[in-house]
Design an enzyme around this catalytic site. Structure first.
Site, PDB file in Angstrom:
ATOM      1  N   HIS A  27       0.837  -1.220   0.000  1.00 12.27           N
ATOM      2  CA  HIS A  27       0.000   0.000   0.000  1.00 12.27           C
ATOM      3  C   HIS A  27       0.866   1.263   0.000  1.00 12.27           C
ATOM      4  CE1 HIS A  27       1.145   0.752   4.176  1.00 12.27           C
ATOM      5  NE2 HIS A  27       1.066  -0.565   4.330  1.00 12.27           N
ATOM      6  N   GLY A  28       0.284   2.374  -0.422  1.00  8.29           N
ATOM      7  CA  GLY A  28       0.975   3.659  -0.323  1.00  8.29           C
ATOM      8  C   GLY A  28       1.240   4.013   1.135  1.00  8.29           C
ATOM      9  N   SER A  30       1.135   5.093   4.749  1.00 13.61           N
ATOM     10  CA  SER A  30      -0.019   5.362   5.631  1.00 13.61           C
ATOM     11  C   SER A  30       0.325   6.556   6.535  1.00 13.61           C
ATOM     12  CB  SER A  30      -0.320   4.137   6.494  1.00 13.61           C
ATOM     13  OG  SER A  30       0.670   4.004   7.499  1.00 13.61           O
ATOM     14  N   ARG A  79      -5.814   0.826   4.321  1.00 13.47           N
ATOM     15  CA  ARG A  79      -4.707   1.347   3.500  1.00 13.47           C
ATOM     16  C   ARG A  79      -4.446   0.467   2.279  1.00 13.47           C
ATOM     17  NH1 ARG A  79      -2.807  -0.673   8.401  1.00 13.47           N
ATOM     18  NH2 ARG A  79      -0.860  -1.862   8.504  1.00 13.47           N
ATOM     19  N   GLU A 114      -1.393  -6.954   7.319  1.00 12.34           N
ATOM     20  CA  GLU A 114      -0.042  -6.741   7.849  1.00 12.34           C
ATOM     21  C   GLU A 114       0.152  -7.679   9.046  1.00 12.34           C
ATOM     22  OE1 GLU A 114       3.052  -6.328   8.026  1.00 12.34           O
ATOM     23  OE2 GLU A 114       3.152  -4.230   7.373  1.00 12.34           O
ATOM     24  N   ARG A 115       1.386  -7.921   9.393  1.00 12.24           N
ATOM     25  CA  ARG A 115       1.701  -8.693  10.597  1.00 12.24           C
ATOM     26  C   ARG A 115       1.072  -8.000  11.807  1.00 12.24           C
ATOM     27  NH1 ARG A 115       6.926  -9.367  13.687  1.00 12.24           N
ATOM     28  NH2 ARG A 115       7.848  -7.654  12.520  1.00 12.24           N
ATOM     29  N   TYR A 117       1.290  -6.564  15.081  1.00 13.72           N
ATOM     30  CA  TYR A 117       2.475  -6.125  15.824  1.00 13.72           C
ATOM     31  C   TYR A 117       2.256  -6.137  17.333  1.00 13.72           C
ATOM     32  CZ  TYR A 117       6.597  -4.797  13.080  1.00 13.72           C
ATOM     33  OH  TYR A 117       7.784  -4.822  12.359  1.00 13.72           O
ATOM     34  N   LYS A 125       8.175   4.205  16.825  1.00 15.32           N
ATOM     35  CA  LYS A 125       9.289   3.295  16.540  1.00 15.32           C
ATOM     36  C   LYS A 125      10.598   3.793  17.169  1.00 15.32           C
ATOM     37  CE  LYS A 125       7.189   1.100  12.580  1.00 15.32           C
ATOM     38  NZ  LYS A 125       7.125   0.707  11.192  1.00 15.32           N
ATOM     39  N   ARG A 142      12.415  -7.507  11.958  1.00 14.70           N
ATOM     40  CA  ARG A 142      12.863  -8.161  10.740  1.00 14.70           C
ATOM     41  C   ARG A 142      13.206  -9.642  10.813  1.00 14.70           C
ATOM     42  NH1 ARG A 142      10.356  -5.138   9.055  1.00 14.70           N
ATOM     43  NH2 ARG A 142      10.722  -3.360   7.682  1.00 14.70           N
ATOM     44  N   HIS A 228       0.779  -5.643   2.179  1.00 11.30           N
ATOM     45  CA  HIS A 228       1.599  -5.019   3.234  1.00 11.30           C
ATOM     46  C   HIS A 228       3.033  -5.540   3.207  1.00 11.30           C
ATOM     47  CE1 HIS A 228      -2.124  -3.495   5.087  1.00 11.30           C
ATOM     48  NE2 HIS A 228      -2.635  -4.594   4.541  1.00 11.30           N
ATOM     49  N   GLY A 229       3.892  -4.838   3.943  1.00 12.19           N
ATOM     50  CA  GLY A 229       5.298  -5.227   3.995  1.00 12.19           C
ATOM     51  C   GLY A 229       5.473  -6.699   4.367  1.00 12.19           C
TER      52      GLY A 229
HETATM   53  O1  LIG Z   1       2.927  -2.135  10.613  1.00 16.39           O
HETATM   54  C1  LIG Z   1       3.792  -1.263  10.469  1.00 16.39           C
HETATM   55  O2  LIG Z   1       4.181  -0.504  11.374  1.00 16.39           O
HETATM   56  C2  LIG Z   1       4.433  -1.084   9.124  1.00 16.39           C
HETATM   57  O3  LIG Z   1       3.519  -1.056   8.156  1.00 16.39           O
HETATM   58  C3  LIG Z   1       5.475  -2.142   8.904  1.00 16.39           C
HETATM   59  O4  LIG Z   1       6.426  -1.850   9.818  1.00 16.39           O
HETATM   60  P1  LIG Z   1       7.913  -2.400   9.793  1.00 16.39           P
HETATM   61  O5  LIG Z   1       8.558  -1.904   8.526  1.00 16.39           O
HETATM   62  O6  LIG Z   1       8.503  -1.795  11.022  1.00 16.39           O
HETATM   63  O7  LIG Z   1       7.822  -3.892   9.860  1.00 16.39           O
END
Ligand SMILES: O=C(O)[C@H](O)COP(=O)(O)O
Length: 293
Positions: A27-28, A30, A79, A114-115, A117, A125, A142, A228-229
């Site tokens: 996605h673009g 957020s 997103r 997305e995962r 978190y 962060k 990661r 998502h990533g």
């Molecule tokens: O969920 C998030 O915060 C981001 O979209 C992915 O975050 P990351 O690059 O820290 O895994």
């Protein structure tokens, strides 16, 4: 090209056999990417820059591939859905005036989210990095098997209220809940590693749903996944058999389409390519450095 070095050498020589094209787009940007907050399952909209990135992604697909998506897969998160609609409006000239014509192309599943978190969702962060140090921070972000601290409850954002008081942040943690009404609540995570994302949801979903669709595409068609990533890292790990070690170095830029060509057995026939390699490289670097400044 930046990410190719992380791939194992499992690629087959390019053959003249028909191939099937899969385009993956994160996605673009957020609003929380922009403000540097862990997002995960919090349902945060695109930033203005993210909208422009999604539009550019559509233009790149149109201009560099001319491929026609037969299906557009998204997660349950806004997103991803918002980006997919912007891309569709760039690809299909009558999309905004006649969206009903394209409705059946869209398939959304929480399995592409997305995962989750966990208890990091909604936190800054840079602040988390400062508190736990770079090793743990990068282990959570990661590594293949790093599970973030779990959220107190399952569901969308997971009791974020206990950790965050800013109403601007809280508003995105609660609105998502209704979307998961039809999902078995026991399946919903409270925090996930990349391994959990891949093995418990992305891989089964790809094998059961996306793969048959992809293998049914003809010349000039493609399957588009706007996700998502972590979803995209999972898919790349799976399709290219990337090692647990090497997957740690893979960062996925926002709004940058990448093309994967697979054969009739869904094995990639060559390395994946970003449609805008230099933009993707810069975008991946930005993602990698999140939290560090
Ligand atoms: O969920 C998030 O915060 C981001 O979209 C992915 O975050 P990351 O690059 O820290 O895994």
């Amino acid at each position: 090209m930046q990410d190719v070095s992380v791939l194992n050498n499992h690629l087959r020589p390019v053959s003249s056999r028909p191939s099937h094209k899969l385009i993956l787009v994160r996605h673009g940007e957020s609003q929380w990417n922009d403000s540097n907050l862990f997002c995960g399952w919090c349902d945060v909209p695109l930033s203005h820059r993210g909208e422009i990135e999604a539009e550019n992604a559509g233009k790149l697909i149109l201009e560099k591939t001319s491929l026609h998506p037969v299906s557009i897969y998204t997660s349950f998160l806004d997103r991803s859905i918002e980006s997919a609609h912007i891309i569709a409006s760039t690809l299909f000239p009558d999309y905004t005036t006649n969206p009903a014509r394209y409705e059946t192309k869209f398939v959304s599943s929480w399995k592409l989210n997305e995962r989750h978190y966990g208890a990091l969702q909604g936190l800054d962060k840079s602040q988390v990095l400062k508190e736990v140090g770079p090793e743990k921070y990068m282990f959570w972000r990661r590594s293949y098997d790093g599970v973030p601290p779990l959220a107190e409850s399952s569901g969308s954002a997971g009791a974020i209220e206990a950790r965050v008081s800013d109403p601007e942040i809280l508003k995105y943690s609660t609105i998502a809940t209704a979307k998961y009404k039809g999902v078995d609540q026991d399946e919903l995570p409270r925090g996930e590693s990349l391994e959990m994302v891949l093995q418990t949801r992305v891989r089964p979903y790809f094998e059961e749903v996306i793969r048959p669709d992809l293998l049914g595409t003809k010349d000039a068609e493609c399957i588009l996944v706007v996700a998502h990533g972590s979803t995209i890292r999972s898919l790349i790990k799976y399709l290219y058999n990337v090692s647990n070690e090497n997957i740690q170095r893979l960062n996925i830029p926002t709004g940058s389409p990448l093309l994967i060509d697979v054969d009739e057995n869904c094995v990639p026939v060559n390395e994946y390519t970003y449609l805008d390699p230099s933009g993707a490289k810069a975008g991946a670097e930005k993602v990698k450095n999140q939290g560090f400044h």
